[in-house]
Design an enzyme around this catalytic site. Structure first.
Site, short mmCIF file in Angstrom:
data_model
loop_
_atom_site.label_atom_id
_atom_site.label_comp_id
_atom_site.label_asym_id
_atom_site.label_seq_id
_atom_site.Cartn_x
_atom_site.Cartn_y
_atom_site.Cartn_z
N CYS A 90 8.65 10.32 -24.39
CA CYS A 90 9.84 11.17 -24.38
C CYS A 90 10.06 11.81 -25.75
O CYS A 90 10.38 13.00 -25.85
CB CYS A 90 11.05 10.33 -23.99
SG CYS A 90 12.57 11.26 -23.87
N CYS A 110 14.47 6.06 -21.16
CA CYS A 110 14.86 7.26 -21.91
C CYS A 110 15.39 8.35 -20.99
O CYS A 110 14.68 8.83 -20.11
CB CYS A 110 13.64 7.77 -22.68
SG CYS A 110 13.95 9.22 -23.69
#
Length: 378
Positions: free
Chosen positions: A103, A201
């Site tokens: 991410c 995330c």
């Protein structure tokens, strides 16, 4: 690392206290600060577990107090293609990925960075606990651990490159979390006491097995011990990770005095996932040899300096919040590298990241593909 002279800096405002204090500190330094809130997940906006709407309200309130503009940007398509799809592929292959690493590399320091540059930013800033330092001797930007050892996030940032680091600031990396909270309270930030986010995330905190079950196919199979005895049935290999102790469904600990060693009363741990046979292997005792490794192999390496470290002594983490472990880089060519450890490492897990350090400097790392048993040490 401070930015000077006055620059236009775009801050990723998440709704949390760390990014809020980041924006405040840069504004206090005289920079032109603009906030951007990233929406990266929208599959279940109405779910009780989706916090993005609340987070945006918090981010907007922070921007109002600090006195900066805030923009709402949607990167959901990029997140799904670049991060979530890979996350699912890894789980389906029997590995345990770390979505925060991907991410950061693909969204926060690629999609977000690119967008910030398009809207006229000279640098970006986030609320990560890490530091960037320019080394005049080498001309390179170095990624350093955050000053607060309990909050250091350099492990998750090891895939950043020189171009990204040269345009990035981590103001709270110079502070301890207690100082960040104190600053937030002193300036009256509405999220000063907001708890730190956990979970996947941008997807948030939710029952993981239930969530994963919506996206991947799974097949039940046998749970076998190290002697091949059948102890039960697993619900799908994707739902287990090496070193896991809870949720195995094969009984608990009868004698709390025998937790680390073996014996009939010791707890059970996941030790292996035999994907081809759809078998989950478990062992008794925290220190069972199947859970210990002296070597590992990794691939898909990223080196912060743009080149692999020389073979020799180093330190590494094989999971977040782990103490640095002394090791030797035995091979680093192309995207692959190998490490050996004088002290056995516990539950080294394929799919997780092996991240290398030289003191406080993060050198980079890669994805663990395999770990060697205790008797394979160099």
């Amino acid at each position: 690392m401070t930015a000077s002279p006055k620059q236009r800096i775009v801050v990723g405002l998440s709704g949390g206290v760390d990014s809020a204090v980041t924006a405040h500190l840069l504004k206090q330094q005289g920079h032109e600060v603009v906030g951007i809130f990233m929406k990266n997940w929208e599959d279940d906006d109405d779910s009780e577990y989706c916090s993005s709407n609340v987070d945006f309200v918090d981010a907007a309130a922070v921007a109002d107090v600090i006195g900066i503009e805030i923009e709402h940007v949607n990167f959901a398509a990029e997140y799904k293609d670049r991060v979530f799809a890979e996350f699912l592929r890894e789980y389906e292959a029997g590995r345990t990925p770390n979505p925060d690493v991907l991410c950061n590399a693909e969204i926060k320091f690629k999609a977000f960075l690119d967008h910030a540059m398009r809207v006229g930013a000279e640098k970006i800033a986030t609320g990560h606990y890490a530091r960037v330092r320019h080394n005049p001797a080498t001309g390179l930007h170095e990624l350093l651990k955050g000053l607060d050892p309990a909050k250091d996030q350099s492990y998750f940032l090891h895939r950043l490159n020189q171009s990204q680091l040269s345009r990035t600031l981590f103001p709270v990396g110079e502070l301890r979390k207690t100082e960040v909270r104190r600053i937030a309270e002193e300036i009256g930030l509405p999220n000063a006491k907001k708890k730190d986010s956990t979970g996947i995330c941008f997807i948030g905190e939710r029952p993981f097995r239930e969530f994963l079950n919506r996206y991947i196919q799974h097949a039940p199979g046998p749970i076998l011990d190290d002697r091949g005895r059948r102890l039960g049935q697993h619900v799908g290999l994707s739902f287990y990770t090496l070193g896991q102790r809870q949720g195995l469904g094969i009984g608990g600990v009868k004698d709390k005095g025998a937790q680390r060693g073996g014996g009939e009363h010791a707890p059970w741990f996941v030790a292996r996932k035999e994907v081809e046979r759809n078998v989950l292997r478990v062992v008794q005792g925290h220190d069972h040899p199947w859970l210990l490794s002296h070597t590992l192999q990794a691939t898909d390496a990223n080196w912060v300096a743009g080149r692999p470290p020389a073979a020799g002594a180093c330190a590494a983490k094989t999971r977040y919040r782990q103490q640095d472990a002394a090791c030797t880089v035995t091979q680093a060519e192309g995207g692959d590298f190998a490490l050996s450890f004088p002290e056995a490492q516990w539950a080294v897990t394929p799919g997780q990241s092996a991240v290398l350090y030289d003191g406080e400097v993060c050198l980079g790392g890669g994805v663990i593909t395999a770990a060697g048993p205790v008797n394979s040490a160099a």
